[in-house]
Scaffold this motif. Structure first.
Motif, short mmCIF file in Angstrom:
data_model
loop_
_atom_site.label_atom_id
_atom_site.label_comp_id
_atom_site.label_asym_id
_atom_site.label_seq_id
_atom_site.Cartn_x
_atom_site.Cartn_y
_atom_site.Cartn_z
N GLN A 187 -14.40 46.01 -27.21
CA GLN A 187 -14.79 45.58 -28.56
C GLN A 187 -15.63 44.31 -28.53
OE1 GLN A 187 -10.88 45.50 -30.43
NE2 GLN A 187 -11.36 47.36 -31.55
N VAL A 188 -15.30 43.38 -27.65
CA VAL A 188 -16.13 42.18 -27.47
C VAL A 188 -16.34 41.93 -25.99
CG1 VAL A 188 -15.45 41.09 -29.63
CG2 VAL A 188 -14.16 40.61 -27.58
N ILE A 189 -17.53 41.44 -25.65
CA ILE A 189 -17.90 41.20 -24.25
C ILE A 189 -18.56 39.83 -24.18
CG2 ILE A 189 -19.26 42.03 -22.30
CD1 ILE A 189 -19.32 44.78 -23.83
N GLY A 190 -18.14 39.04 -23.21
CA GLY A 190 -18.70 37.70 -23.05
C GLY A 190 -19.19 37.45 -21.65
N PHE A 191 -20.37 36.83 -21.54
CA PHE A 191 -20.93 36.44 -20.25
C PHE A 191 -20.98 34.91 -20.22
CE2 PHE A 191 -22.51 40.63 -21.23
CZ PHE A 191 -22.39 41.31 -20.03
N LEU A 192 -20.16 34.32 -19.36
CA LEU A 192 -20.04 32.87 -19.29
C LEU A 192 -20.51 32.38 -17.93
CD1 LEU A 192 -18.14 33.67 -21.67
CD2 LEU A 192 -16.67 31.77 -20.97
N MET A 193 -21.30 31.29 -17.94
CA MET A 193 -21.74 30.68 -16.69
C MET A 193 -21.13 29.29 -16.60
SD MET A 193 -23.42 33.22 -15.69
CE MET A 193 -23.86 32.51 -14.12
N ASP A 241 -15.47 21.34 -16.05
CA ASP A 241 -14.86 21.95 -17.23
C ASP A 241 -15.92 22.46 -18.21
OD1 ASP A 241 -12.16 21.41 -16.47
OD2 ASP A 241 -12.50 19.30 -17.01
N GLN A 242 -17.14 22.56 -17.75
CA GLN A 242 -18.24 22.96 -18.62
C GLN A 242 -18.62 24.41 -18.36
OE1 GLN A 242 -19.46 20.83 -21.01
NE2 GLN A 242 -17.83 19.46 -20.29
N PHE A 243 -19.00 25.10 -19.44
CA PHE A 243 -19.49 26.46 -19.29
C PHE A 243 -20.48 26.75 -20.42
CE2 PHE A 243 -15.82 26.74 -22.06
CZ PHE A 243 -16.23 27.59 -23.06
N GLU A 244 -21.31 27.75 -20.18
CA GLU A 244 -22.31 28.16 -21.17
C GLU A 244 -22.10 29.63 -21.49
OE1 GLU A 244 -27.18 28.74 -21.58
OE2 GLU A 244 -26.29 28.00 -19.71
N VAL A 245 -22.00 29.93 -22.78
CA VAL A 245 -21.94 31.32 -23.22
C VAL A 245 -23.37 31.83 -23.35
CG1 VAL A 245 -21.17 32.91 -25.00
CG2 VAL A 245 -19.79 30.90 -24.45
N LEU A 246 -23.71 32.86 -22.59
CA LEU A 246 -25.09 33.34 -22.57
C LEU A 246 -25.40 34.17 -23.80
CD1 LEU A 246 -25.48 34.39 -18.81
CD2 LEU A 246 -26.03 32.22 -19.90
N THR A 247 -26.63 34.02 -24.26
CA THR A 247 -27.11 34.80 -25.40
C THR A 247 -27.02 36.29 -25.07
OG1 THR A 247 -28.66 33.04 -25.98
CG2 THR A 247 -29.08 35.22 -26.92
N GLY A 248 -26.49 37.06 -26.01
CA GLY A 248 -26.24 38.47 -25.77
C GLY A 248 -24.75 38.78 -25.71
N SER A 261 -20.89 38.70 -27.26
CA SER A 261 -20.39 38.98 -28.62
C SER A 261 -20.21 37.68 -29.40
CB SER A 261 -19.07 39.73 -28.54
OG SER A 261 -19.21 40.96 -27.86
N ASP A 262 -20.33 37.77 -30.72
CA ASP A 262 -20.24 36.59 -31.59
C ASP A 262 -18.94 35.83 -31.40
OD1 ASP A 262 -22.71 37.24 -32.62
OD2 ASP A 262 -21.91 38.22 -34.42
N ILE A 306 -19.66 31.31 -10.00
CA ILE A 306 -20.77 30.92 -10.87
C ILE A 306 -20.54 31.29 -12.34
CG2 ILE A 306 -22.44 31.08 -8.99
CD1 ILE A 306 -23.36 33.76 -10.21
N GLY A 307 -19.60 32.18 -12.61
CA GLY A 307 -19.36 32.58 -14.00
C GLY A 307 -18.28 33.63 -14.09
N ALA A 308 -18.18 34.25 -15.28
CA ALA A 308 -17.16 35.27 -15.49
C ALA A 308 -17.61 36.19 -16.62
CB ALA A 308 -15.82 34.64 -15.83
N VAL A 309 -17.14 37.44 -16.55
CA VAL A 309 -17.40 38.43 -17.60
C VAL A 309 -16.08 38.73 -18.30
CG1 VAL A 309 -18.25 40.73 -18.13
CG2 VAL A 309 -19.33 39.40 -16.31
N TYR A 310 -16.05 38.55 -19.61
CA TYR A 310 -14.85 38.80 -20.43
C TYR A 310 -14.99 40.14 -21.15
CZ TYR A 310 -12.93 34.01 -20.14
OH TYR A 310 -12.36 32.83 -19.71
N VAL A 311 -13.91 40.92 -21.16
CA VAL A 311 -13.87 42.19 -21.89
C VAL A 311 -12.54 42.25 -22.64
CG1 VAL A 311 -13.89 44.70 -21.70
CG2 VAL A 311 -15.29 43.34 -20.14
#
Length: 477
Positions: free
Chosen positions: A199-205, A210-217, A219-220, A276-281
Protein backbone atom coordinates in the motif's frame (compact mmCIF):
# COMPACT_ATOMS: atom_id res chain seq x y z
CA UNK A 1 -28.80 -60.74 11.69
CA UNK A 2 -26.64 -59.09 8.98
CA UNK A 3 -26.27 -61.01 5.81
CA UNK A 4 -22.92 -62.75 5.33
CA UNK A 5 -20.91 -61.71 2.32
CA UNK A 6 -19.58 -64.53 0.24
CA UNK A 7 -15.95 -64.53 -1.01
CA UNK A 8 -17.07 -63.76 -4.56
CA UNK A 9 -18.85 -60.60 -3.41
CA UNK A 10 -15.78 -59.56 -1.42
CA UNK A 11 -13.61 -59.94 -4.51
CA UNK A 12 -16.09 -57.87 -6.53
CA UNK A 13 -16.07 -55.09 -3.89
CA UNK A 14 -12.26 -55.09 -3.80
CA UNK A 15 -12.13 -54.99 -7.58
CA UNK A 16 -14.48 -52.00 -7.67
CA UNK A 17 -12.42 -50.18 -5.07
CA UNK A 18 -9.17 -50.73 -6.88
CA UNK A 19 -10.84 -49.63 -10.10
CA UNK A 20 -11.77 -46.45 -8.22
CA UNK A 21 -8.20 -46.16 -6.97
CA UNK A 22 -6.91 -46.53 -10.52
CA UNK A 23 -9.37 -43.90 -11.73
CA UNK A 24 -8.50 -41.43 -8.98
CA UNK A 25 -4.76 -42.05 -9.49
CA UNK A 26 -5.12 -41.23 -13.18
CA UNK A 27 -7.04 -38.08 -12.26
CA UNK A 28 -4.40 -37.09 -9.72
CA UNK A 29 -1.65 -37.30 -12.29
CA UNK A 30 -3.66 -35.29 -14.82
CA UNK A 31 -3.99 -32.29 -12.49
CA UNK A 32 -1.38 -30.01 -10.97
CA UNK A 33 -4.04 -27.98 -9.18
CA UNK A 34 -3.78 -28.51 -5.42
CA UNK A 35 -7.45 -27.68 -4.82
CA UNK A 36 -8.60 -30.19 -7.46
CA UNK A 37 -6.44 -32.94 -5.95
CA UNK A 38 -7.87 -32.33 -2.46
CA UNK A 39 -11.41 -32.26 -3.79
CA UNK A 40 -10.89 -35.59 -5.59
CA UNK A 41 -9.53 -37.25 -2.42
CA UNK A 42 -12.65 -36.28 -0.45
CA UNK A 43 -14.96 -37.29 -3.31
CA UNK A 44 -13.39 -40.75 -3.62
CA UNK A 45 -13.57 -41.43 0.12
CA UNK A 46 -17.24 -40.44 0.29
CA UNK A 47 -17.94 -42.60 -2.73
CA UNK A 48 -16.21 -45.67 -1.24
CA UNK A 49 -17.19 -45.18 2.41
CA UNK A 50 -20.59 -43.56 2.48
CA UNK A 51 -20.99 -44.01 6.25
CA UNK A 52 -17.47 -42.93 7.22
CA UNK A 53 -16.53 -39.35 8.18
CA UNK A 54 -13.41 -38.20 6.33
CA UNK A 55 -11.25 -35.17 7.15
CA UNK A 56 -7.95 -33.99 5.69
CA UNK A 57 -5.48 -32.53 8.19
CA UNK A 58 -2.87 -30.58 6.22
CA UNK A 59 0.51 -29.35 7.45
CA UNK A 60 0.73 -26.27 5.20
CA UNK A 61 -1.47 -23.37 4.11
CA UNK A 62 -3.62 -24.31 1.14
CA UNK A 63 -6.31 -22.21 -0.52
CA UNK A 64 -9.27 -24.55 -0.89
CA UNK A 65 -13.04 -24.67 -1.09
CA UNK A 66 -14.26 -23.72 2.43
CA UNK A 67 -16.96 -26.40 2.17
CA UNK A 68 -14.40 -29.21 2.01
CA UNK A 69 -13.57 -30.97 5.32
CA UNK A 70 -9.99 -29.69 5.50
CA UNK A 71 -8.28 -28.44 8.67
CA UNK A 72 -4.82 -27.44 9.79
CA UNK A 73 -2.74 -30.21 11.32
CA UNK A 74 -1.55 -29.45 14.84
CA UNK A 75 1.41 -31.37 16.18
CA UNK A 76 3.84 -31.13 19.02
CA UNK A 77 3.53 -31.43 22.77
CA UNK A 78 0.49 -29.11 22.85
CA UNK A 79 -1.40 -30.97 20.13
CA UNK A 80 -4.92 -32.08 21.10
CA UNK A 81 -4.94 -34.92 18.58
CA UNK A 82 -1.87 -36.93 19.52
CA UNK A 83 -2.72 -39.84 17.21
CA UNK A 84 -2.83 -37.57 14.16
CA UNK A 85 0.43 -35.94 15.23
CA UNK A 86 2.01 -39.38 15.69
CA UNK A 87 0.92 -40.48 12.21
CA UNK A 88 2.42 -37.30 10.73
CA UNK A 89 5.70 -37.51 12.62
CA UNK A 90 6.31 -41.29 12.21
CA UNK A 91 4.77 -41.82 8.77
CA UNK A 92 2.82 -44.82 10.09
CA UNK A 93 -0.92 -45.47 10.24
CA UNK A 94 -2.44 -44.88 13.67
CA UNK A 95 -5.76 -46.31 14.88
CA UNK A 96 -7.87 -45.24 17.85
CA UNK A 97 -10.52 -47.81 18.82
CA UNK A 98 -13.12 -46.79 21.40
CA UNK A 99 -15.62 -49.24 22.87
CA UNK A 100 -16.98 -46.49 25.11
CA UNK A 101 -17.73 -44.04 22.28
CA UNK A 102 -18.65 -46.84 19.88
CA UNK A 103 -16.44 -45.51 17.11
CA UNK A 104 -12.95 -45.94 15.71
CA UNK A 105 -10.64 -43.51 13.93
CA UNK A 106 -7.84 -44.23 11.48
CA UNK A 107 -5.08 -41.72 10.76
CA UNK A 108 -3.18 -42.35 7.53
CA UNK A 109 -0.20 -40.11 6.65
CA UNK A 110 -0.28 -38.43 3.23
CA UNK A 111 3.20 -39.47 2.16
CA UNK A 112 5.19 -38.37 -0.86
CA UNK A 113 8.75 -39.19 -1.83
CA UNK A 114 10.15 -36.04 -0.23
CA UNK A 115 7.99 -35.71 2.86
CA UNK A 116 4.62 -36.01 4.57
CA UNK A 117 2.04 -33.39 3.70
CA UNK A 118 -0.72 -34.13 6.16
CA UNK A 119 -2.94 -36.85 7.60
CA UNK A 120 -6.14 -38.46 6.33
CA UNK A 121 -8.52 -38.89 9.26
CA UNK A 122 -11.25 -41.54 8.70
CA UNK A 123 -13.85 -42.07 11.42
CA UNK A 124 -16.01 -45.23 11.41
CA UNK A 125 -19.14 -44.48 13.48
CA UNK A 126 -20.92 -47.31 15.31
CA UNK A 127 -17.75 -49.36 14.89
CA UNK A 128 -15.70 -49.74 18.09
CA UNK A 129 -12.89 -51.53 16.24
CA UNK A 130 -11.74 -50.24 12.86
CA UNK A 131 -12.25 -52.86 10.10
CA UNK A 132 -8.83 -54.36 9.32
CA UNK A 133 -9.82 -55.16 5.75
CA UNK A 134 -10.23 -51.42 5.04
CA UNK A 135 -6.84 -50.31 6.43
CA UNK A 136 -4.77 -51.43 3.44
CA UNK A 137 -6.98 -49.68 0.87
CA UNK A 138 -7.18 -46.42 2.86
CA UNK A 139 -3.41 -46.45 3.38
CA UNK A 140 -2.86 -47.00 -0.34
CA UNK A 141 -5.27 -44.18 -1.17
CA UNK A 142 -3.50 -41.90 1.34
CA UNK A 143 -0.10 -42.66 -0.20
CA UNK A 144 -1.46 -42.01 -3.68
CA UNK A 145 -2.97 -38.72 -2.48
CA UNK A 146 0.32 -37.79 -0.77
CA UNK A 147 2.23 -38.31 -4.00
CA UNK A 148 -0.31 -36.22 -5.91
CA UNK A 149 -0.15 -33.43 -3.32
CA UNK A 150 3.63 -33.47 -3.52
CA UNK A 151 3.60 -33.23 -7.32
CA UNK A 152 1.07 -30.41 -7.25
CA UNK A 153 3.05 -28.56 -4.60
CA UNK A 154 6.35 -28.99 -6.46
CA UNK A 155 4.68 -27.79 -9.65
CA UNK A 156 3.30 -24.69 -7.91
CA UNK A 157 6.67 -24.03 -6.28
CA UNK A 158 8.44 -24.33 -9.63
CA UNK A 159 5.97 -21.94 -11.24
CA UNK A 160 6.40 -19.51 -8.36
CA UNK A 161 10.19 -19.79 -8.67
CA UNK A 162 10.00 -19.12 -12.41
CA UNK A 163 7.72 -16.14 -11.76
CA UNK A 164 10.10 -14.79 -9.10
CA UNK A 165 13.12 -15.18 -11.40
CA UNK A 166 11.24 -13.46 -14.23
CA UNK A 167 10.42 -10.56 -11.90
CA UNK A 168 14.07 -10.19 -10.81
CA UNK A 169 15.36 -10.53 -14.39
CA UNK A 170 12.84 -8.04 -15.78
CA UNK A 171 13.58 -5.54 -13.01
CA UNK A 172 17.38 -5.72 -13.23
CA UNK A 173 17.29 -5.61 -17.05
CA UNK A 174 15.14 -2.48 -16.99
CA UNK A 175 17.20 -0.81 -14.26
CA UNK A 176 20.42 -1.47 -16.15
CA UNK A 177 19.12 0.49 -19.15
CA UNK A 178 20.53 3.80 -17.80
CA UNK A 179 17.30 5.05 -16.23
CA UNK A 180 17.24 8.35 -14.42
CA UNK A 181 16.74 8.12 -10.66
CA UNK A 182 13.10 9.27 -10.83
CA UNK A 183 12.38 6.63 -13.50
CA UNK A 184 14.17 4.00 -11.41
CA UNK A 185 12.06 4.77 -8.34
CA UNK A 186 8.80 4.87 -10.32
CA UNK A 187 9.57 1.53 -12.00
CA UNK A 188 10.57 -0.12 -8.71
CA UNK A 189 7.39 1.19 -7.05
CA UNK A 190 5.24 -0.27 -9.82
CA UNK A 191 6.95 -3.67 -9.55
CA UNK A 192 6.74 -3.82 -5.75
CA UNK A 193 3.13 -2.65 -5.65
CA UNK A 194 2.07 -5.24 -8.26
CA UNK A 195 4.09 -8.18 -6.92
CA UNK A 196 3.73 -7.66 -3.16
CA UNK A 197 0.37 -5.89 -2.84
CA UNK A 198 2.07 -3.01 -1.04
CA UNK A 199 0.00 0.00 0.00
CA UNK A 200 2.90 2.38 0.68
CA UNK A 201 6.51 2.19 -0.48
CA UNK A 202 9.42 4.30 0.71
CA UNK A 203 12.94 4.74 -0.66
CA UNK A 204 15.26 6.20 1.98
CA UNK A 205 18.92 7.13 1.59
CA UNK A 206 21.19 7.49 4.62
CA UNK A 207 23.45 10.55 4.58
CA UNK A 208 24.72 10.75 8.14
CA UNK A 209 24.64 9.09 11.52
CA UNK A 210 20.99 9.93 12.15
CA UNK A 211 20.18 11.67 8.88
CA UNK A 212 18.23 10.28 5.97
CA UNK A 213 16.54 11.55 2.82
CA UNK A 214 13.19 10.33 1.53
CA UNK A 215 13.54 10.16 -2.24
CA UNK A 216 10.97 11.71 -4.53
CA UNK A 217 8.66 8.98 -5.80
CA UNK A 218 8.14 7.46 -2.34
CA UNK A 219 4.56 7.29 -1.02
CA UNK A 220 3.19 10.45 0.63
CA UNK A 221 3.17 8.71 4.03
CA UNK A 222 6.98 8.98 4.26
CA UNK A 223 6.86 12.77 3.84
CA UNK A 224 4.42 13.18 6.75
CA UNK A 225 5.16 13.55 10.46
CA UNK A 226 3.16 10.42 11.33
CA UNK A 227 5.86 8.24 9.73
CA UNK A 228 8.73 9.68 11.81
CA UNK A 229 8.51 7.36 14.89
CA UNK A 230 8.35 4.21 12.78
CA UNK A 231 11.11 5.28 10.38
CA UNK A 232 13.50 6.32 13.17
CA UNK A 233 12.89 3.07 15.07
CA UNK A 234 13.43 0.83 12.01
CA UNK A 235 16.38 2.86 10.70
CA UNK A 236 18.19 2.44 14.04
CA UNK A 237 17.39 -1.27 14.03
CA UNK A 238 18.80 -1.70 10.52
CA UNK A 239 21.95 0.28 11.29
CA UNK A 240 22.60 -1.79 14.42
CA UNK A 241 21.81 -5.22 13.00
CA UNK A 242 22.69 -4.69 9.31
CA UNK A 243 19.80 -6.96 8.40
CA UNK A 244 16.32 -6.86 6.86
CA UNK A 245 13.25 -6.37 9.07
CA UNK A 246 10.06 -8.44 8.78
CA UNK A 247 7.19 -7.65 11.18
CA UNK A 248 3.75 -9.27 10.88
CA UNK A 249 1.91 -6.93 13.25
CA UNK A 250 3.40 -3.57 14.21
CA UNK A 251 0.68 -2.93 16.79
CA UNK A 252 2.15 -5.62 19.07
CA UNK A 253 5.26 -3.50 19.75
CA UNK A 254 4.48 -0.37 21.79
CA UNK A 255 8.00 0.99 21.16
CA UNK A 256 7.21 1.51 17.48
CA UNK A 257 4.06 3.56 17.98
CA UNK A 258 2.61 2.89 14.52
CA UNK A 259 -1.20 3.18 14.44
CA UNK A 260 -2.20 2.84 10.79
CA UNK A 261 -0.04 0.14 9.22
CA UNK A 262 0.38 -3.39 10.61
CA UNK A 263 2.55 -5.40 8.19
CA UNK A 264 6.08 -4.26 7.37
CA UNK A 265 9.05 -5.36 5.29
CA UNK A 266 12.23 -3.24 5.20
CA UNK A 267 15.20 -4.27 3.10
CA UNK A 268 18.57 -2.51 3.56
CA UNK A 269 20.40 -1.33 0.45
CA UNK A 270 24.03 -2.37 0.78
CA UNK A 271 26.72 -1.48 -1.74
CA UNK A 272 30.38 -2.48 -1.28
CA UNK A 273 29.60 -3.52 2.31
CA UNK A 274 28.29 -0.03 3.06
CA UNK A 275 24.70 0.61 4.19
CA UNK A 276 23.43 3.33 1.85
CA UNK A 277 19.66 3.20 2.33
CA UNK A 278 16.55 1.09 2.78
CA UNK A 279 13.31 0.21 1.00
CA UNK A 280 10.12 0.23 3.11
CA UNK A 281 7.00 -1.77 2.16
CA UNK A 282 3.83 -1.59 4.31
CA UNK A 283 0.23 -2.75 4.40
CA UNK A 284 -2.62 -1.93 6.79
CA UNK A 285 -3.55 -5.60 7.32
CA UNK A 286 -1.64 -7.70 9.90
CA UNK A 287 0.42 -10.64 8.60
CA UNK A 288 -0.28 -9.55 5.04
CA UNK A 289 3.16 -10.45 3.64
CA UNK A 290 4.28 -14.09 3.59
CA UNK A 291 7.83 -15.09 4.45
CA UNK A 292 8.30 -16.18 0.82
CA UNK A 293 7.39 -12.66 -0.30
CA UNK A 294 9.85 -11.26 2.21
CA UNK A 295 12.66 -13.41 0.80
CA UNK A 296 11.69 -12.43 -2.75
CA UNK A 297 11.80 -8.72 -1.86
CA UNK A 298 15.25 -9.22 -0.34
CA UNK A 299 16.47 -10.81 -3.57
CA UNK A 300 14.84 -8.09 -5.69
CA UNK A 301 16.44 -5.23 -3.74
CA UNK A 302 19.80 -7.03 -3.63
CA UNK A 303 19.85 -7.34 -7.42
CA UNK A 304 18.60 -3.77 -7.92
CA UNK A 305 20.87 -1.87 -5.54
CA UNK A 306 23.80 -1.54 -7.96
CA UNK A 307 21.62 -0.12 -10.73
CA UNK A 308 19.91 2.13 -8.17
CA UNK A 309 23.29 3.42 -6.97
CA UNK A 310 24.48 3.94 -10.54
CA UNK A 311 21.42 6.10 -11.28
CA UNK A 312 22.21 8.26 -8.26
CA UNK A 313 25.91 8.57 -9.14
CA UNK A 314 25.12 9.43 -12.75
CA UNK A 315 22.76 12.21 -11.70
CA UNK A 316 25.25 13.47 -9.14
CA UNK A 317 27.92 13.65 -11.85
CA UNK A 318 25.48 15.48 -14.11
CA UNK A 319 24.77 17.96 -11.32
CA UNK A 320 28.49 18.51 -10.83
CA UNK A 321 28.95 19.21 -14.55
CA UNK A 322 26.11 21.75 -14.69
CA UNK A 323 26.77 23.32 -11.26
CA UNK A 324 29.28 25.99 -10.31
CA UNK A 325 31.42 24.64 -7.49
CA UNK A 326 31.58 27.88 -5.47
CA UNK A 327 28.04 29.26 -5.69
CA UNK A 328 26.11 26.01 -6.38
CA UNK A 329 24.26 27.94 -9.07
CA UNK A 330 24.20 26.54 -12.59
CA UNK A 331 27.24 26.70 -14.86
CA UNK A 332 27.59 29.02 -17.85
CA UNK A 333 27.27 26.11 -20.31
CA UNK A 334 24.02 24.95 -18.73
CA UNK A 335 22.67 28.51 -18.90
CA UNK A 336 23.50 28.69 -22.61
CA UNK A 337 21.71 25.36 -23.27
CA UNK A 338 18.59 26.32 -21.30
CA UNK A 339 18.23 29.68 -23.07
CA UNK A 340 18.66 28.04 -26.47
CA UNK A 341 16.04 25.43 -25.59
CA UNK A 342 13.69 28.16 -24.41
CA UNK A 343 14.17 30.10 -27.64
CA UNK A 344 13.23 26.94 -29.57
CA UNK A 345 10.05 26.27 -27.61
CA UNK A 346 8.84 29.42 -25.80
CA UNK A 347 7.41 32.72 -27.03
CA UNK A 348 9.58 35.06 -24.95
CA UNK A 349 12.02 35.29 -22.04
CA UNK A 350 13.95 37.77 -19.88
CA UNK A 351 17.70 37.77 -19.18
CA UNK A 352 19.48 39.52 -16.28
CA UNK A 353 23.24 40.04 -16.11
CA UNK A 354 24.53 41.00 -12.65
CA UNK A 355 27.87 42.35 -11.44
CA UNK A 356 29.02 42.94 -7.84
CA UNK A 357 30.00 46.59 -7.51
CA UNK A 358 33.59 47.43 -6.52
CA UNK A 359 34.46 43.77 -6.06
CA UNK A 360 38.21 44.40 -6.38
CA UNK A 361 38.16 46.72 -3.38
CA UNK A 362 36.33 44.02 -1.37
CA UNK A 363 39.14 41.56 -2.13
CA UNK A 364 41.80 44.17 -1.36
CA UNK A 365 40.12 45.19 1.92
CA UNK A 366 38.89 41.89 3.31
CA UNK A 367 40.82 39.27 1.36
CA UNK A 368 39.86 36.76 -1.33
CA UNK A 369 38.13 34.39 1.12
CA UNK A 370 35.66 37.09 2.11
CA UNK A 371 35.34 37.95 -1.58
CA UNK A 372 34.24 34.36 -2.25
CA UNK A 373 31.80 34.52 0.66
CA UNK A 374 30.28 37.69 -0.82
CA UNK A 375 29.73 35.94 -4.17
CA UNK A 376 28.07 33.04 -2.30
CA UNK A 377 25.80 35.46 -0.41
CA UNK A 378 24.61 37.04 -3.66
CA UNK A 379 24.11 33.59 -5.22
CA UNK A 380 21.95 32.53 -2.25
CA UNK A 381 19.82 35.66 -2.56
CA UNK A 382 19.33 34.91 -6.27
CA UNK A 383 18.32 31.31 -5.47
CA UNK A 384 15.70 32.51 -2.97
CA UNK A 385 14.34 35.19 -5.31
CA UNK A 386 13.56 33.13 -8.43
CA UNK A 387 11.09 30.39 -9.34
CA UNK A 388 11.95 26.70 -9.53
CA UNK A 389 12.03 26.64 -13.33
CA UNK A 390 14.08 29.87 -13.59
CA UNK A 391 17.85 29.56 -14.08
CA UNK A 392 20.39 31.21 -11.81
CA UNK A 393 23.99 30.85 -13.00
CA UNK A 394 27.49 32.06 -12.43
CA UNK A 395 28.55 34.01 -15.48
CA UNK A 396 32.20 34.29 -14.50
CA UNK A 397 34.25 35.90 -11.72
CA UNK A 398 31.98 38.23 -9.75
CA UNK A 399 29.34 38.27 -12.52
CA UNK A 400 26.13 36.25 -12.13
CA UNK A 401 23.11 35.78 -14.39
CA UNK A 402 19.42 34.95 -14.23
CA UNK A 403 17.21 33.67 -17.04
CA UNK A 404 13.41 33.83 -16.69
CA UNK A 405 11.71 31.67 -19.34
CA UNK A 406 8.32 32.92 -20.61
CA UNK A 407 8.79 36.16 -18.65
CA UNK A 408 8.14 39.63 -20.12
CA UNK A 409 10.09 42.83 -19.43
CA UNK A 410 7.80 43.85 -16.55
CA UNK A 411 8.44 40.55 -14.71
CA UNK A 412 12.16 40.69 -15.41
CA UNK A 413 12.39 44.28 -14.12
CA UNK A 414 10.50 43.35 -10.94
CA UNK A 415 12.93 40.46 -10.21
CA UNK A 416 15.98 42.62 -10.98
CA UNK A 417 14.87 45.44 -8.65
CA UNK A 418 14.12 42.93 -5.89
CA UNK A 419 17.62 41.49 -6.21
CA UNK A 420 19.28 44.93 -6.05
CA UNK A 421 17.29 45.86 -2.93
CA UNK A 422 17.85 42.54 -1.11
CA UNK A 423 21.60 42.44 -1.79
CA UNK A 424 22.08 45.91 -0.30
CA UNK A 425 20.11 44.94 2.82
CA UNK A 426 21.12 41.31 3.44
CA UNK A 427 24.86 41.10 2.68
CA UNK A 428 27.70 41.31 5.18
CA UNK A 429 30.01 43.11 4.51
CA UNK A 430 27.42 45.30 2.88
CA UNK A 431 27.71 45.46 -0.90
CA UNK A 432 25.65 46.48 -3.92
CA UNK A 433 25.09 45.07 -7.40
CA UNK A 434 24.40 46.47 -10.84
CA UNK A 435 22.08 44.73 -13.28
CA UNK A 436 21.46 44.88 -17.02
CA UNK A 437 18.21 43.41 -18.36
CA UNK A 438 16.91 42.53 -21.81
CA UNK A 439 14.16 40.36 -23.31
CA UNK A 440 13.58 38.39 -26.50
CA UNK A 441 10.39 37.69 -28.49
CA UNK A 442 9.74 34.89 -30.90
CA UNK A 443 8.55 37.21 -33.68
CA UNK A 444 12.01 38.83 -33.84
CA UNK A 445 15.08 37.08 -35.16
CA UNK A 446 17.30 36.65 -32.16
CA UNK A 447 20.07 34.47 -30.76
CA UNK A 448 21.64 33.62 -27.43
CA UNK A 449 24.74 35.62 -28.34
CA UNK A 450 22.73 38.74 -29.23
CA UNK A 451 20.76 38.41 -26.00
CA UNK A 452 23.99 38.27 -23.98
CA UNK A 453 25.47 41.27 -25.80
CA UNK A 454 22.40 43.42 -25.11
CA UNK A 455 22.39 42.54 -21.40
CA UNK A 456 26.13 43.24 -21.24
CA UNK A 457 25.62 46.70 -22.75
CA UNK A 458 22.84 47.45 -20.25
CA UNK A 459 25.06 46.29 -17.38
CA UNK A 460 27.93 48.49 -18.61
CA UNK A 461 25.57 51.50 -18.63
CA UNK A 462 24.43 50.68 -15.06
CA UNK A 463 28.04 50.66 -13.89
CA UNK A 464 28.80 53.91 -15.68
CA UNK A 465 25.78 55.77 -14.31
CA UNK A 466 26.32 55.20 -10.59
CA UNK A 467 26.05 51.45 -9.92
CA UNK A 468 23.53 49.84 -7.52
CA UNK A 469 20.80 50.04 -10.14
CA UNK A 470 18.96 48.27 -12.97
CA UNK A 471 19.26 49.39 -16.58
CA UNK A 472 17.03 48.06 -19.38
CA UNK A 473 18.46 47.64 -22.87
CA UNK A 474 16.11 50.02 -24.73
CA UNK A 475 17.37 49.82 -28.32
CA UNK A 476 15.94 46.32 -28.95
CA UNK A 477 13.54 46.12 -31.88
Amino acid sequence: MPREICPTEIDIIKLKRYEQLYRVTAKFHSSMDMAEVLKEIIHTLKEVYETFDCVLLLSHDTSTDPELPIHDLEYGSDSINQAAAQAYLTGNVQIEDSLINDKSVLYAPLKGKQGIYGVLQVTAPDTPIFPKEEVGFIELLANTAGGALENAQLYQQSRKLISDLQLINKTTHRLNSNLRLSDTINFMSEQIRASFDAQVIGFLMFNGKDQFEVLTGSSDYFFQDESVPLVHFINNKIKQEKDAVFIGDLSLDENIGEKKFRSLMVIPMIQSNALIGAVYVLNELPYHFSFDKFKLLQSLIHHSTLAFTNSMLREELERMVITDNLTKLHSRNYLDERIQLSMNTDALGAFLLIDIDDFKSINDTFGHQVGDEVIIQVANIIRKSIREHDVGARWGGEELAVYLPKADLKTGLMVAKRLVERVEIETNPKITISCGITVWHKENKDSVKKLFNRADEALYKAKQTGKNRVIIYDNYT
